[in-house]
Design a protein around this motif. Structure first.
Motif, PDB file in Angstrom:
ATOM      1  N   LEU A 100       0.834  -1.196   0.000  1.00 25.10           N
ATOM      2  CA  LEU A 100       0.000   0.000   0.000  1.00 25.10           C
ATOM      3  C   LEU A 100       0.872   1.250   0.000  1.00 25.10           C
ATOM      4  N   LEU A 101       2.110   1.063   0.413  1.00 23.39           N
ATOM      5  CA  LEU A 101       3.121   2.125   0.359  1.00 23.39           C
ATOM      6  C   LEU A 101       4.391   1.560  -0.264  1.00 23.39           C
ATOM      7  N   GLU A 102       5.227   2.488  -0.749  1.00 22.67           N
ATOM      8  CA  GLU A 102       6.552   2.089  -1.198  1.00 22.67           C
ATOM      9  C   GLU A 102       7.598   2.868  -0.418  1.00 22.67           C
ATOM     10  N   ARG A 103       8.656   2.152  -0.045  1.00 22.84           N
ATOM     11  CA  ARG A 103       9.746   2.780   0.680  1.00 22.84           C
ATOM     12  C   ARG A 103      10.988   2.715  -0.205  1.00 22.84           C
ATOM     13  N   ALA A 104      11.524   3.899  -0.514  1.00 20.75           N
ATOM     14  CA  ALA A 104      12.715   3.952  -1.365  1.00 20.75           C
ATOM     15  C   ALA A 104      13.709   4.945  -0.776  1.00 20.75           C
ATOM     16  N   PRO A 105      14.984   4.637  -0.895  1.00 22.96           N
ATOM     17  CA  PRO A 105      15.990   5.572  -0.407  1.00 22.96           C
ATOM     18  C   PRO A 105      15.955   6.863  -1.215  1.00 22.96           C
ATOM     19  N   ASP A 106      16.179   7.982  -0.542  1.00 18.29           N
ATOM     20  CA  ASP A 106      16.224   9.279  -1.213  1.00 18.29           C
ATOM     21  C   ASP A 106      17.627   9.496  -1.763  1.00 18.29           C
TER      22      ASP A 106
END
Lengths: 163, 163
Positions: free
Chosen positions: A85-91
């Motif tokens: 439902l969410l995506e987590r990606a490094p900035d």
DNA sequence: CCATATCGTTGGTTACGCCAACGTTGGCTC
DNA sequence: GAGCCAACGTTGGCGTAACCAACGATATGG
């Protein structure tokens, strides 16, 4: 005998802080049950809502928006990311940060939760008419804003925050 | 940059259940800090108040009055009995029961807590005038009463009346 | 007498709201 | 560049409120 044995003492009945707490208890019970239908908790909804309304943001920023502690945010993002439902990606521009983005499925889930929550509010506010509801939210907003200002005030300068 | 980064999403700001919860958070924080000055918690005050207002009662009856669960009641009575603010004695007429009575020291402590709490309410309600405060407590009372009736009513069973 | 229910008690569980500490990274100032 | 401080994500923990389940002991009513 002992009719109405459930009546609280006068002191408690007249105490605004307790009244507020009791109302919150009721509200939370109703809301939790509604969200549970979708396997969600309040933190999940708050995070999805913030994610949708503000677009891709760091976990810390979302925490500031929702009032969720950084440490609790980790677990909440974990939950929602696992369910896609969410995506987590490094900035790439700041390698300390994770960028959290809501997915299409997340938006659909959010819309679903919105409906469940709307029904829950109706339940919660059932005894009040439209005018009373407006009055209530107005009063509560004034209270909350006042105290948020008083406390969040120490968030001024470039430094000395969170400390 | 990012002025007012602490602003919650619209969805959350407009949600009466969340507003109520946020207000309760604030209220509880203020009250807890006030009671902590006297080494007390909210359950302690509730129990002392009920004990004073209704006279000697069983733990179960006090639980019904205050909304404190029977299991939590045990620990709360333990706390207050250790400090000689309450007395716990077996009921000779019903050997299942303990009769809880407030002591003189308990009454004094209760009076002290009353003062601390009055100041805490003032703090909590600071942004509201007298009329608004009355409106707020009225609305919250209506909400709480409504839901208490709805839930406490459905406990009829074969034996009716409190179980 | 037997079923049912109440009482106090023990021993959980859940979630929420917190705080402290750590290693990593970024920015700023010398 | 070196050093310092702040912010970030993460782990691990705490306390409390509000619950539930189950037990032995006792009352109560059929």
């Amino acid at each position: 005998m002992d009719i109405e044995e459930g009546t609280p003492p006068q002191r408690l009945r007249a105490l605004p802080s307790r009244l507020t707490n009791q109302a919150a208890l009721v509200a939370n019970r109703i809301v939790d049950r509604a969200l549970a239908e979708a396997g969600a908790r309040r933190y999940h909804y708050a995070l999805l809502a913030a994610s949708e309304e503000y677009g891709p943001s760091s976990q810390a920023a979302l925490g500031r928006r929702t009032g969720i502690d950084r440490s609790d945010m980790v677990a909440t993002v974990n939950d929602l990311a696992e369910r896609r439902l969410l995506e987590r990606a490094p900035d790439p521009e700041d390698r300390r940060r994770n960028i959290i983005s809501i997915t299409a499925a997340g938006r659909r889930e959010l819309a679903h939760l919105d409906e469940l929550l709307a029904a829950a509010q109706e339940d919660f506010l059932a005894p009040l008419g439209a005018a009373d509801r407006r009055t209530l939210t107005d009063l509560l907003t004034r209270l909350v804003d006042h105290h948020r200002a008083e406390q969040g005030w120490t968030t001024p300068g470039p430094a000395s925050r969170t400390g």
